[in-house]
Design a protein around this motif. Sequence first.
Motif, short mmCIF file in Angstrom:
data_model
loop_
_atom_site.label_atom_id
_atom_site.label_comp_id
_atom_site.label_asym_id
_atom_site.label_seq_id
_atom_site.Cartn_x
_atom_site.Cartn_y
_atom_site.Cartn_z
N MET A 1 0.85 -1.18 0.00
CA MET A 1 0.00 0.00 0.00
C MET A 1 0.89 1.24 0.00
O MET A 1 1.23 1.78 1.06
N PRO A 2 1.30 1.76 -1.16
CA PRO A 2 2.21 2.89 -1.21
C PRO A 2 1.64 4.15 -0.59
O PRO A 2 2.37 5.01 -0.14
N GLY A 286 -12.02 0.29 -0.16
CA GLY A 286 -11.41 -1.03 0.01
C GLY A 286 -10.19 -0.98 0.91
O GLY A 286 -9.95 -1.88 1.73
N GLN A 287 -9.41 0.10 0.79
CA GLN A 287 -8.19 0.23 1.59
C GLN A 287 -8.51 0.45 3.08
O GLN A 287 -7.81 -0.04 3.95
N SER A 288 -9.60 1.17 3.34
CA SER A 288 -9.98 1.39 4.74
C SER A 288 -10.41 0.08 5.39
O SER A 288 -10.08 -0.19 6.55
N LEU A 289 -11.10 -0.76 4.63
CA LEU A 289 -11.49 -2.08 5.14
C LEU A 289 -10.26 -2.95 5.41
O LEU A 289 -10.19 -3.66 6.41
N LEU A 290 -9.30 -2.89 4.50
CA LEU A 290 -8.08 -3.68 4.65
C LEU A 290 -7.31 -3.27 5.91
O LEU A 290 -6.85 -4.13 6.67
N VAL A 291 -7.20 -1.97 6.13
CA VAL A 291 -6.53 -1.47 7.34
C VAL A 291 -7.25 -1.97 8.59
O VAL A 291 -6.62 -2.40 9.57
N ASN A 292 -8.59 -1.94 8.55
CA ASN A 292 -9.38 -2.40 9.69
C ASN A 292 -9.15 -3.88 10.00
O ASN A 292 -8.97 -4.27 11.16
N THR A 295 -5.75 -4.40 11.52
CA THR A 295 -5.71 -3.91 12.90
C THR A 295 -6.43 -4.87 13.83
O THR A 295 -5.94 -5.17 14.94
N PHE A 296 -7.59 -5.36 13.40
CA PHE A 296 -8.37 -6.31 14.21
C PHE A 296 -7.54 -7.56 14.50
O PHE A 296 -7.46 -8.02 15.64
N GLY A 297 -6.91 -8.09 13.47
CA GLY A 297 -6.08 -9.29 13.64
C GLY A 297 -4.89 -9.06 14.55
O GLY A 297 -4.55 -9.91 15.39
#
Length: 417
Positions: A1-2, A286-292, A295-297
Motif C-alpha cells: 500500500m504505497p 477497500g483500503q480502509s477495510l483492509l486497514v481495519n 488492525t483487528f487481527g
Amino acid sequence: MPWFDFSVFFKYAGGNIFFQIVSIVAEFAVLKLVDVQEIGIWQYALLLQGYVIISRLGIINAFNRDYPYLKSSEKDEKARLILSTTAFHVTLSMILQSCFFLLIGIYQILIDSSWYLVLTMFVMCFYTILEASANFEEAKLRASISFNKITLAKILVSLISLAALFFPYYLGYKGLLIRVILIQLFLVLFYKFKQKQKSRRKFYKKYWLELFKDGWKLWLWSYLKSFNRSLPKLFLVSFASLSALGLFTPVNWMLLSITLFTTSLNSYLYPNFSQRFAKGDKKIIGQSLLVNIMTFGAFIPIMAIMYISVPFLIDAFLPEYQEAILPMRIAMIASLFDVFSVSATVWVSMKDWGRMYFYIVGALILRLCSLIWLYYNQSNILYNTSLSILFTSVFTSVLVITMLLIQKKKENIVLEK
C-alpha cells in the motif's frame, strides 16, 4: 500500500501506544491513591465536558477535513484564512466552555454540594481551555502531516504523567486535579513551541459560514459518536451513583485501550484520505477495510494477554475493584469490535452525509436498545452495563462492514460499465 507510509504511521502509532500503556499504568496508580467516590466526581466532570463541547459547532471538524484538502489542492491563501477563522472560533468556544463550568461551580455552592465537587467544577474552567487548546494545536500538526512531532509529544507527556503521580500520592484528590492540569499545560506549551505555522485569530464571516456549512454536519457526526459512547456512564449517573461511576472507570479504560489507538489511526487516515480524495482516488473504501482487518487481527493476541492479566492486576493492586474484573474483560472484547468504526472515516473524508448518518443513527439505536434492556436488568448493574456495551459493539461492527461491502460492490459495478 504505497499510500500508507508504514514508517511514519508506526512511529506515530508507537508513540500513541506507549502513551496509552503508560497512561493506563498511571491511572491504575491514581485509582489506588484516590477514593472511588472521588474518582466518580472526576468522571462526572469529564462527562459534562463531553456535552459542553457543543460550542465548537463543528468548525474544527470542518477544519480537520478542509485544511489538508486545500493544502493538497494548492489553495494556500484560502487555507491560511480558514486556519485564522478556526483559531478565532476555538478561542471563543474555550471561553464559553469555561463559563459553563464557572456557572456549574457557583450552582454547586448554592445547593451546598461537597467541597470536592465545587473545586472540580472550578478546576474544569481551566482544564477545558487547556484541553481544547492542545487539541487544536495537535489538529494543526495532523493537518500538516507532522506526525513525528505529535509522536514526540505523546512520549514526553507519558513521562510527565508518571512524574506527576507525585501530586495524588501526597495530596490525594486535590493532587489528581493538579496532575491533569499540568499534563494539558505541558501539551499546549510543547505544541506551541513545535508549531511552525502560526495562526492569527481573526474572524472572516465568509469562511466561517463555509466551515459551518459542512462543519455542523461533521460536528453532529462527531458529537453523536461521543454521546453514544458516553451513554453507559450517563445511565450509571442517572440510575446508580457516583460510586458506581467510579467502579466503572477501569471498565471504561478497557474500552479506551483500543479506542485510543483507533482514534490515532483515524487521525492518521483522515487527512490522508481527504488529500487522496481531492486527487480523485477511488480506492479508499477497500483500503480502509483492509486497514481495519489488519488492525483487528493484530490486536487479538494483545487483548488475549490483557484478558488473562486483568484478575491478577486487580487482585494485586486494586482489590477494592474486584467487582469490576468480569465487566473489564467483557469490555476488552467489545473494544476489539470497535476497531471497525475506523472505516467510517472514509465517509467523512468523502462528505458522504447519507452513509455517515445512516451508520451513526443505526449505532445510536443499537445503543438505546441495549440500554432499554439494561434498564429492566439492573440486578448486577456493572456487569449488565458491560454486556450492553458488548452487544452494541458487535452489531455496530456488522453494520459498518455490511455498508462498506455494499458500497464497494456498487462502485465496482459502475467502474465495470
